[in-house]
Design a protein around this motif. Structure first.
Motif, short mmCIF file in Angstrom:
data_model
loop_
_atom_site.label_atom_id
_atom_site.label_comp_id
_atom_site.label_asym_id
_atom_site.label_seq_id
_atom_site.Cartn_x
_atom_site.Cartn_y
_atom_site.Cartn_z
N TYR A 42 40.28 39.18 48.69
CA TYR A 42 40.50 39.81 47.36
C TYR A 42 39.68 39.24 46.16
O TYR A 42 39.10 39.76 45.27
N ASP A 43 39.60 37.71 46.31
CA ASP A 43 38.76 37.03 45.28
C ASP A 43 37.47 37.36 45.33
O ASP A 43 36.80 37.65 44.33
N ARG A 44 36.84 37.69 46.61
CA ARG A 44 35.55 38.04 46.53
C ARG A 44 35.21 39.52 46.05
O ARG A 44 34.29 39.88 45.35
N LEU A 45 36.33 40.23 46.11
CA LEU A 45 36.25 41.77 45.49
C LEU A 45 36.31 41.72 43.86
O LEU A 45 35.68 42.30 43.39
N ALA A 46 37.06 40.53 43.73
CA ALA A 46 37.32 40.37 42.09
C ALA A 46 35.83 39.85 41.64
O ALA A 46 35.19 40.35 40.64
N ASN A 47 35.20 39.07 42.46
CA ASN A 47 33.88 38.61 41.95
C ASN A 47 32.86 39.71 41.94
O ASN A 47 31.90 40.04 40.95
N TYR A 48 33.00 40.50 43.01
CA TYR A 48 32.28 41.86 43.07
C TYR A 48 32.10 42.72 41.77
O TYR A 48 31.45 43.20 41.15
N ALA A 49 33.43 42.79 41.52
CA ALA A 49 33.88 43.80 40.55
C ALA A 49 33.32 43.29 39.05
O ALA A 49 32.78 43.98 38.34
N GLU A 50 33.39 41.93 38.87
CA GLU A 50 32.94 41.39 37.62
C GLU A 50 31.25 41.75 37.49
O GLU A 50 30.60 41.72 36.70
N GLN A 51 30.72 41.38 38.58
CA GLN A 51 29.16 41.81 38.79
C GLN A 51 28.82 42.96 38.34
O GLN A 51 28.00 43.39 37.91
N GLN A 52 29.55 44.03 38.92
CA GLN A 52 29.45 45.50 38.75
C GLN A 52 29.57 45.47 37.19
O GLN A 52 28.84 46.56 36.72
N LEU A 53 30.44 45.08 36.76
CA LEU A 53 30.59 45.23 35.26
C LEU A 53 29.28 44.77 34.35
O LEU A 53 29.04 45.38 33.23
N LEU A 54 28.92 43.59 34.73
CA LEU A 54 27.58 42.83 33.97
C LEU A 54 26.37 43.68 34.24
O LEU A 54 25.77 44.14 33.25
N ARG A 55 26.39 44.59 35.41
CA ARG A 55 25.10 45.58 35.70
C ARG A 55 25.40 46.90 35.06
O ARG A 55 24.36 47.58 35.01
N ALA A 56 26.79 47.32 34.68
CA ALA A 56 26.93 48.63 34.24
C ALA A 56 26.21 48.87 32.87
O ALA A 56 26.24 47.93 32.06
N PRO A 57 25.62 49.93 32.46
CA PRO A 57 24.91 50.50 31.44
C PRO A 57 26.13 50.55 30.34
O PRO A 57 27.08 50.83 30.71
N ARG A 58 25.90 49.98 29.08
CA ARG A 58 26.50 50.14 28.03
C ARG A 58 26.57 51.51 27.46
O ARG A 58 25.38 51.96 27.18
N VAL A 59 27.75 52.02 26.90
CA VAL A 59 27.72 53.05 26.58
C VAL A 59 28.37 52.99 25.15
O VAL A 59 29.19 52.38 24.74
N ASN A 60 27.51 53.37 24.01
CA ASN A 60 27.70 53.18 22.62
C ASN A 60 28.35 54.60 22.21
O ASN A 60 27.74 55.73 22.02
N LEU A 61 29.62 54.36 21.68
CA LEU A 61 30.37 55.80 21.35
C LEU A 61 30.30 55.91 19.89
O LEU A 61 30.60 57.12 19.55
N SER A 62 29.83 55.07 19.13
CA SER A 62 29.84 55.03 17.75
C SER A 62 28.49 55.99 17.18
O SER A 62 28.49 56.38 16.13
N GLY A 63 27.44 56.25 18.12
CA GLY A 63 26.42 56.86 17.70
C GLY A 63 25.16 56.17 16.91
O GLY A 63 24.02 56.68 16.63
#
Length: 66
Positions: A42-63
């Motif tokens: 489960y801790d490894r999955l948490a680390n994986y999840a954190e890495q996925q968030l760091l790699r995810a493209p940022r979405v700018n909703l303000s325009g």
């Protein structure tokens, strides 16, 4: 928006903590060890999840440009 569980590190860290707490209740060492291995996964999955968030493209909703 529904968050993908694979990018929710908190979910996996919570599962790890609950699994470790449950392991403490087991009398037999083998059962306890198996639950602790699951908690590590489960801790490894948490680390994986954190890495996925760091790699995810940022979405700018303000325009505005970042």
């Amino acid at each position: 928006m529904i968050e993908n569980v694979m990018t929710n590190a908190g979910y996996w860290r919570d599962r790890a903590a609950k699994t470790r707490a449950k392991a403490e209740l087991f009398r037999y060492q083998n059962s306890r060890a198996n639950l602790l291995k699951i908690a590590e996964e489960y801790d490894r999955l948490a680390n994986y999840a954190e890495q996925q968030l760091l790699r995810a493209p940022r979405v700018n909703l303000s325009g505005q440009s970042p």
